[in-house]
Design a protein around this motif. Structure first.
Motif, PDB file in Angstrom:
ATOM      1  N   UNK A 215       0.839  -1.205   0.000  1.00 30.43           N
ATOM      2  CA  UNK A 215       0.000   0.000   0.000  1.00 30.43           C
ATOM      3  C   UNK A 215       0.875   1.257   0.000  1.00 30.43           C
ATOM      4  N   UNK A 216       1.897   1.297   0.827  1.00 26.85           N
ATOM      5  CA  UNK A 216       2.703   2.514   0.970  1.00 26.85           C
ATOM      6  C   UNK A 216       4.067   2.135   1.550  1.00 26.85           C
TER       7      UNK A 216
ATOM      8  N   UNK B  18       6.935   3.727   1.819  1.00 32.13           N
ATOM      9  CA  UNK B  18       7.656   4.661   2.682  1.00 32.13           C
ATOM     10  C   UNK B  18       7.100   4.620   4.110  1.00 32.13           C
ATOM     11  N   UNK B  19       5.776   4.685   4.221  1.00 30.52           N
ATOM     12  CA  UNK B  19       5.179   4.646   5.552  1.00 30.52           C
ATOM     13  C   UNK B  19       5.446   3.296   6.223  1.00 30.52           C
ATOM     14  N   UNK B  20       5.457   2.222   5.435  1.00 30.98           N
ATOM     15  CA  UNK B  20       5.785   0.918   6.006  1.00 30.98           C
ATOM     16  C   UNK B  20       7.167   0.948   6.643  1.00 30.98           C
TER      17      UNK B  20
END
Ligand SMILES: Nc1ncnc2c1ncn2[C@@H]1O[C@H](COP(=O)(O)OP(=O)(O)OP(=O)(O)O)[C@@H](O)[C@H]1O
Ligand SMILES: [Mg+2]
Lengths: 236, 295
Positions: free
Chosen positions: B179-180, B182-184
């Protein structure tokens, strides 16, 4: 020695320098605010601390260890947790899954059940909505989930990037009250905000950032009374 | 009428196996956001691995599965770790790096030609295996036993991958990264390790598909190409990144191929498959069922 110490860092996006020779410190147990207008470099600073960007020079240390130029997942292991600007929840996952994944790191993963209860106590709304997909939450609920996800990681220092962004005044009050509570429970907080009044009121100390440089620092109360702050940020 | 029912059943069974061959493609795309052009070659490698295990030891193909799948997992894991990861790192800020696609195309050629070099161009098949030519007779309907076993394996594999993504810590990390990324990484997730795992799972799925195929399918160095093209069509029909979509897309292709020849010559069924593929691309690029990534 300081808890978090940033020493003369310079940060670039490609050829464009965004942070200039910036130094600041955060002591254990403090709430420190970084305030400044759009494009001042606040988010860039947090992204540099959390390892998403590397400074070209200068040093960042945490608990007396040099941490700059380490990968973000490594920074998480040190206990530095970054709640990014714009919530950045995992949209297709439920609220509860978002919280659980916040506790991915080794220090946090054994205490998931306990921490989740603490988060639900702080934000009862999240408990009601735990099985809802994150993308269907209202803006305020999303911010609560994002902060909750940060708490799940058992931060030694929690860095919040504009938690009040886009929230109605009444919700904003709730969020700032929650941040104060988190700090009172013993977590060090580094808060980036454009809402200067609220953030300075709840902070021990603050830095004012303009064009990638610290232009002023002091206690929250001092800065609230400062004529430059009053004029430039509080519209008085 | 009996023939039609038989064709429908066999179409669904073979289609489920097609779905299984496309499963890894959809998983790898979901996480890496890259079409893996080497997927058919991974399937081909899996078929050779299965072939050698079965002929060398004489064990039942479905016992060989439990050896071939882990081998293929690690093959995929380290292929991504050693060959693809450096390219990803070099293109850190690109969401769908083209160069990675080029690398997977290169892998396709290398794997196919290496196999040709080592094992030669000849067709191989496993002559005396328990499943070869076995038929189940229900009334007047004949059902191919290896295809039935393959279809059951396909459904179990799809379900297992889905549950792994939903219920395990690593599975959640894979979803978060998809999904994401960078945030992961701000959650403490090492995205490159997750890519390795996703590539490993995708390759293991290709390996499982390979095991279900070898009891009744010929093995040769370019066998993957057939499944490569089918795989792309299937994931486009079903919706890129969707596990259910891959299975349904596979079944549609299986049905067209099996029922079609009742009504037209089989070159026409192929035309229908490609026609449907283009039609979906033009009219509903999100896939026939509009299923988004579902894990
Ligand atoms: N990915 C990027 N590439 C190039 N320049 C960037 C990038 N991200 C930010 N910048 C530039 O860096 C400067 C600082 O941006 P930053 O996001 O740190 O500001 P900020 O203080 O967080 O602002 P805001 O309050 O609006 O969020 C801006 O001039 C911005 O245009
Ligand atoms: Mg910002």
């Amino acid at each position: 020695m300081s808890f978090l110490k940033i020493d003369k860092i310079n940060v670039y996006y490609g050829d464009i320098q965004v942070i200039f020779n910036l130094s600041l410190t955060v002591e254990k147990g403090e709430v420190v605010s970084i305030v400044g207008g759009n494009g001042a470099g606040k988010s860039t600073l947090l992204r540099t601390i959390s390892g998403l960007l590397f400074p070209t020079s200068g040093q960042i240390s945490f608990e007396n260890q040099k941490i700059n130029s380490k990968q973000p997942e490594k920074i998480v292991d040190y206990g530095i947790i970054h709640v990014p600007e714009g919530r950045k929840l995992f949209s297709l996952m439920t609220v509860k899954e978002n919280l659980i994944i916040g506790a991915y790191n080794k220090r946090a993963e054994t205490k998931i059940a306990e921490t989740i209860d603490n988060v639900y106590q702080l934000f009862p709304r999240l408990k009601e909505r735990e099985n809802q997909l994150a993308m269907t939450l209202s803006g305020g609920e999303q911010q609560m989930a994002a902060i909750g996800r940060g708490i799940m990681a058992h931060p030694k220092i929690l860095m919040l990037d504009e938690p009040s962004l886009g929230l109605a005044p009444i919700l904003m009050k709730d969020i700032f009250a929650a941040i104060r509570k988190i700090a009172d429970l013993g977590t060090t907080v580094l808060l980036v905000e454009q809402d200067v009044k609220n953030s300075l009121s709840l902070s021990d100390r603050a830095y004012v950032l303009e064009h990638g440089q610290v232009v002023m620092e002091g206690s929250g109360k001092e800065l609230l009374k400062n004529p430059h702050i009053k004029e430039a940020y509080l519209g008085m | 009428m009996i023939y039609l029912i038989e064709d429908i059943i066999n179409g669904i069974l073979m289609g489920s196996i097609y779905g299984l061959t496309a499963l890894g493609l959809t998983v790898i795309f979901g996480v890496l956001k890259v079409i893996n052009f080497a997927h058919g070659s991974l399937l081909m490698v899996g078929m050779y691995v299965a072939y050698w295990i079965i002929t060398a030891t004489g064990i039942h193909p479905y016992i060989a599965l439990f050896i071939a799948a882990p081998i293929m997992f690690f093959f995929g894991y380290y292929l991504q770790d050693i060959i693809i990861k450096p390219i990803f790192k070099a293109e850190k800020n690109v969401r769908e790096p083209i160069t990675v696609i080029i690398v997977t195309t290169g892998l396709w050629y290398i794997l196919d030609n290496l196999t040709l070099l080592i094992f030669g161009p000849q067709y191989r098949s496993i002559q005396d295996n328990a499943l070869k030519g076995a038929m189940l007779e229900i009334g007047e309907i004949f059902i191919s036993v290896p295809k039935l076993c393959g279809a059951i394996t396909a459904v179990i594999t799809a379900l297992a991958i889905y549950l792994f993504f939903q219920k395990t810590k690593t599975g959640r990390a894979v979803r978060a990264t998809s999904i994401d990324r960078e945030t992961a990484s701000l959650m403490g997730i090492n995205q490159y390790k997750i890519y390795n795992i996703a590539f490993g799972i995708g390759t293991a799925a290709a390996g499982i598909a390979a095991v279900t195929l070898v009891p009744f399918y010929n093995i040769f160095p370019t066998v993957g190409v057939l499944f490569d093209i089918k795989g792309f069509i299937i994931v486009v029909l079903g919706g890129l990144g969707s596990i259910l979509g891959a299975m349904l897309g596979g079944i549609i292709i299986g049905l067209i191929e099996s029922v079609g020849p009742q009504f037209m010559s089989s070159t026409w069924t192929e035309a229908i498959v490609y026609g449907l593929f283009l039609l979906v691309l033009f009219i509903k690029p999100s896939g026939l069922f509009g299923i988004k990534q579902d894990w």
